[in-house]
Design a protein around this motif. Sequence first.
Motif, short mmCIF file in Angstrom:
data_model
loop_
_atom_site.label_atom_id
_atom_site.label_comp_id
_atom_site.label_asym_id
_atom_site.label_seq_id
_atom_site.Cartn_x
_atom_site.Cartn_y
_atom_site.Cartn_z
N UNK A 1 0.80 -1.22 0.00
CA UNK A 1 0.00 0.00 0.00
C UNK A 1 0.83 1.27 0.00
N UNK A 2 2.02 1.20 -0.58
CA UNK A 2 2.90 2.38 -0.68
C UNK A 2 3.62 2.38 -2.03
N UNK A 3 4.28 3.48 -2.31
CA UNK A 3 5.10 3.64 -3.52
C UNK A 3 4.28 3.57 -4.81
N UNK A 4 2.98 3.79 -4.69
CA UNK A 4 2.10 3.92 -5.86
C UNK A 4 0.81 4.57 -5.39
N UNK A 5 0.18 5.36 -6.25
CA UNK A 5 -1.10 5.94 -5.84
C UNK A 5 -2.15 4.84 -5.66
N UNK A 6 -3.03 5.08 -4.76
CA UNK A 6 -4.13 4.17 -4.51
C UNK A 6 -4.90 3.89 -5.83
N UNK A 7 -5.43 2.67 -6.01
CA UNK A 7 -6.12 2.35 -7.28
C UNK A 7 -7.22 3.33 -7.66
N UNK A 8 -7.88 3.97 -6.72
CA UNK A 8 -8.95 4.91 -7.11
C UNK A 8 -8.49 6.37 -7.05
N UNK A 9 -7.21 6.59 -6.80
CA UNK A 9 -6.75 7.98 -6.71
C UNK A 9 -6.63 8.59 -8.12
N UNK A 10 -6.74 9.91 -8.23
CA UNK A 10 -6.64 10.55 -9.55
C UNK A 10 -5.28 10.35 -10.22
N UNK A 11 -4.28 9.99 -9.43
CA UNK A 11 -2.93 9.83 -10.00
C UNK A 11 -2.69 8.41 -10.52
N UNK B 1 -3.87 6.64 -13.05
CA UNK B 1 -3.64 6.52 -14.50
C UNK B 1 -2.25 6.98 -14.87
N UNK B 2 -1.84 8.08 -14.25
CA UNK B 2 -0.48 8.58 -14.52
C UNK B 2 0.56 7.54 -14.10
N UNK B 3 0.35 6.94 -12.96
CA UNK B 3 1.27 5.92 -12.47
C UNK B 3 1.35 4.75 -13.44
N UNK B 4 0.19 4.24 -13.83
CA UNK B 4 0.17 3.04 -14.69
C UNK B 4 0.79 3.33 -16.05
N UNK B 5 0.48 4.49 -16.61
CA UNK B 5 1.01 4.73 -17.96
C UNK B 5 2.53 4.82 -17.93
N UNK B 6 3.10 5.42 -16.89
CA UNK B 6 4.57 5.51 -16.85
C UNK B 6 5.19 4.17 -16.50
N UNK B 7 4.51 3.39 -15.68
CA UNK B 7 5.04 2.06 -15.37
C UNK B 7 5.16 1.24 -16.65
#
Length: 245
Positions: A94-104, A106-112
Amino acid sequence: MIESAEATARVAGDGIYRLHGAPDNANFVVRMVLEELAVAYEFVSVDRASGEQKSETYRKLNPQGLIPVLEVPGQDAVTFETGAILLMLSERHGVLAPDPVSPARGRFLKWLFFISNTLHADLRISFKPHRYMPETACMPDLNAALRSRIDASFAILEQELAALEGPFLLGADLSCLDFYLAACARWAQIYGTCGRWPADGCPRLMELFAQLEARPSIQRACEHELIEGAPFTAPMPVAFAREKL
Ligand SMILES: N[C@@H](CCC(=O)N[C@@H](CS)C(=O)NCC(=O)O)C(=O)O
């Protein structure tokens, strides 16, 4: 890193992580994250010199014969693919990534996915271009294409850092992306056949990497991986020659 049975017993609940790898291979990314999470883990050394990653035994863990593999307590299969391992770890802890429903998110997943299937994938080709282009006469063209693709990927990431005003790839919050990106930047400066990535053209990335280098988790990971000096801002190949990446 776990060193003793006593430390093993401290692991929450159901077991211990087991990371398979070799110095300065892609397991470095996973190790930085495990160190940042401050969880206990065992490191299982894979002997690249003898091609152990292609052995029948290792292929039972990863049929591709690639490093890294992470054994995750409670899972019915081991995890391979660096990006998948990072996602798994960030979700479990539950750290080092935005929560699955957080606005960030999509940004996290696309860069990953970008780092994993574009930047890292291109770097991989640059480490072993003959696997992709047996015709040596065409090698200069392949190297030129790789050089321009890799530089373009870092330029895109530099732009994102500028747009979000850093210091991290997601802006204010450190995520596992930063570790993955930094390792790719390291390798791009010291390994590969298509020349070196000119890091000084990306000052925001360099600022990010300098911040990461100050983290004790990364310093510990470097020590275990036999990485000396500043791993991202002034990288040097690991001391012994090896079958690179
Ligand atoms: N897409 C894979 C790539 C992993 C990879 O390139 N591993 C390299 C070490 S860094 C490897 O195992 N090379 C051995 C080989 O190609 O035989 C991932 O992200 O896990």
